[in-house]
Every structure is written in C-alpha cells, then in structure tokens.
Design a protein around this motif. Structure first.
Motif, PDB file in Angstrom:
ATOM      1  N   ALA A   1       0.983  -1.245  -0.043  1.00  0.00           N
ATOM      2  CA  ALA A   1       0.039  -0.046   0.079  1.00  0.00           C
ATOM      3  C   ALA A   1       0.662   1.155  -0.122  1.00  0.00           C
ATOM      4  O   ALA A   1       2.105   1.230   0.695  1.00  0.00           O
ATOM      5  CB  ALA A   1      -0.999   0.085   1.259  1.00  0.00           C
ATOM      6  N   ILE A   2       0.595   2.080  -0.810  1.00  0.00           N
ATOM      7  CA  ILE A   2       1.162   3.487  -0.972  1.00  0.00           C
ATOM      8  C   ILE A   2       0.574   4.561  -0.575  1.00  0.00           C
ATOM      9  O   ILE A   2       1.285   5.488  -0.105  1.00  0.00           O
ATOM     10  CB  ILE A   2       1.740   3.759  -2.436  1.00  0.00           C
ATOM     11  CG1 ILE A   2       0.458   4.037  -3.320  1.00  0.00           C
ATOM     12  CG2 ILE A   2       2.770   2.522  -3.213  1.00  0.00           C
ATOM     13  CD1 ILE A   2       0.904   4.734  -4.502  1.00  0.00           C
ATOM     14  N   CYS A   3      -0.544   4.479   0.168  1.00  0.00           N
ATOM     15  CA  CYS A   3      -1.212   5.629   0.501  1.00  0.00           C
ATOM     16  C   CYS A   3      -0.686   6.214   2.226  1.00  0.00           C
ATOM     17  O   CYS A   3      -1.125   7.121   2.206  1.00  0.00           O
ATOM     18  CB  CYS A   3      -2.759   5.495   0.485  1.00  0.00           C
ATOM     19  SG  CYS A   3      -3.414   5.405  -1.162  1.00  0.00           S
ATOM     20  N   GLN A   4      -0.020   5.179   2.720  1.00  0.00           N
ATOM     21  CA  GLN A   4       0.557   5.852   3.858  1.00  0.00           C
ATOM     22  C   GLN A   4       1.592   6.794   3.699  1.00  0.00           C
ATOM     23  O   GLN A   4       1.652   7.944   4.409  1.00  0.00           O
ATOM     24  CB  GLN A   4       0.924   4.814   4.806  1.00  0.00           C
ATOM     25  CG  GLN A   4       0.027   3.828   5.392  1.00  0.00           C
ATOM     26  CD  GLN A   4      -0.288   2.703   4.522  1.00  0.00           C
ATOM     27  OE1 GLN A   4       0.340   2.436   3.480  1.00  0.00           O
ATOM     28  NE2 GLN A   4      -1.517   2.154   4.647  1.00  0.00           N
ATOM     29  N   GLN A   5       2.499   6.767   2.560  1.00  0.00           N
ATOM     30  CA  GLN A   5       3.491   7.701   1.977  1.00  0.00           C
ATOM     31  C   GLN A   5       2.616   8.973   1.347  1.00  0.00           C
ATOM     32  O   GLN A   5       3.283   9.967   1.230  1.00  0.00           O
ATOM     33  CB  GLN A   5       4.634   7.100   1.267  1.00  0.00           C
ATOM     34  CG  GLN A   5       5.506   6.032   2.200  1.00  0.00           C
ATOM     35  CD  GLN A   5       4.488   4.609   2.493  1.00  0.00           C
ATOM     36  OE1 GLN A   5       3.992   4.297   1.623  1.00  0.00           O
ATOM     37  NE2 GLN A   5       4.860   4.024   3.557  1.00  0.00           N
TER      38      GLN A   5
END
Length: 184
Positions: A143-147
């Motif tokens: 998942a990239i949405c934390q960054q």
C-alpha cells in the motif's frame, strides 16, 4: 360534446407538461454528469506527489500517468464530458419539442454506450485505488497511501465524481425509457 373536448385538451396539456418536465430533468442530469466527469478528469489528470528519500537528490514520485489505468480513466472522462456537452443540444431540443421520439431513442443508445465506457474506466481505476490503499500481500504489492497521502486523496475523490456521473447516466437511461414508453 364540448365537455369531452375540454377534458381531452386538458389531458393532452398535462401529458405535454409531464413530457416537458422529463426533458428538463434530463437536461439537469446531463449538466450534473458533465460537471462530475469534467471534475474527475481534471482532478485525476493533475494529480502528482513527490516525496524526498534520505537526500534531496533522490525522490520518489507518484503521478497519474505512471499507471495506464489512470490515463484511460482521464481520457474516458474527457470523452464522456465532450459527449455530454454535445448531447445538451438534443436535450434542449427535447424541451422545445417534447414529442420527438427518434432523437430520444438515439440519445438512449448513446447514453448506454457512454455508461459502458465510463463504468469500465471507473471500475478499472477503482481497482488500482483499492490496491494503493490496501495493497496485496500475496503479490507483494505494498500500500502506498501511507506515504503518498495527498495523491491517494485526489485519486479517490476523482473516483467519486465518476461514480456520481454513472448514477446520473443510469437515471438518464431510465428517464428516457420512461419518456419513450409514454408515447405508445
């Protein structure tokens, strides 16, 4: 005898008013759908975010055009926006001449095709947005949405606009079917 003619004229007037009301609602739905698809295309097409990594010379970037699915989404929304703008002329024609049947059938066919294109683009983009938010541990996709939180917020918001337009198209098709069936 004249009383019967007055009743028939009154019923015809009510039917004409109802058809005109349906045509005005059709026009409003087209404007809402057009604004939604235009907003979606602009929001997705201008989405990018860059994050620094250890030093200022190495950066990670996320842009909509990194993924062909998002490019398809932008192009499809732009095409649908153009179609909706052009279809407003027929919608205005239906307000003026509420008895027109052939053009309403044509609009229904074109609306159905537009709904198919928009649904495929929004669904494909929704799958990628889901992966961006949740990832897939089986495939080692993180998942990239934390960054990339700003990037993910914009692409998610863009999807909302497209799904609003999908609902408007469904309502337009139902409305057109109802208007066509009233004429038989």
């Amino acid at each position: 005898m004249s009383k019967g003619l007055v009743l028939e004229a009154g019923e015809a007037s009510k039917a004409h008013a109802a058809s005109r009301g349906i045509s005005i609602l059709d026009f409003v739905f087209r404007i809402v759908a057009g604004a939604s698809t235009l907003g979606s295309a602009i929001a997705m097409g201008t989405t990018n975010q860059t994050l620094p990594f250890f030093t200022q010379f190495i950066r990670f970037s996320a842009q909509y055009d990194d993924l062909p699915t998002f490019m398809f989404f932008v192009v499809a929304n732009a095409i649908i926006t153009g179609y909706l703008v052009l279809s407003l002329t027929l919608s205005i024609f239906h307000i003026v001449r509420s008895g027109a049947k052939g053009t309403r059938i044509l609009l229904t066919i074109l609306d159905t095709a537009a709904l198919g294109l928009l649904t495929s683009a929004a669904s494909a983009a929704a799958a990628i947005v889901y992966l961006a938010h949740k990832g897939n541990t089986s495939a080692n996709w993180f998942a990239i949405c934390q960054q990339f939180d700003s990037f993910c917020e914009r692409i998610s918001g863009s999807l909302i606009g497209s799904f609003v337009a999908i609902v408007m198209f469904v309502l337009l098709i139902i409305l057109s079917a109802f208007a066509i069936s009233r004429r038989h």
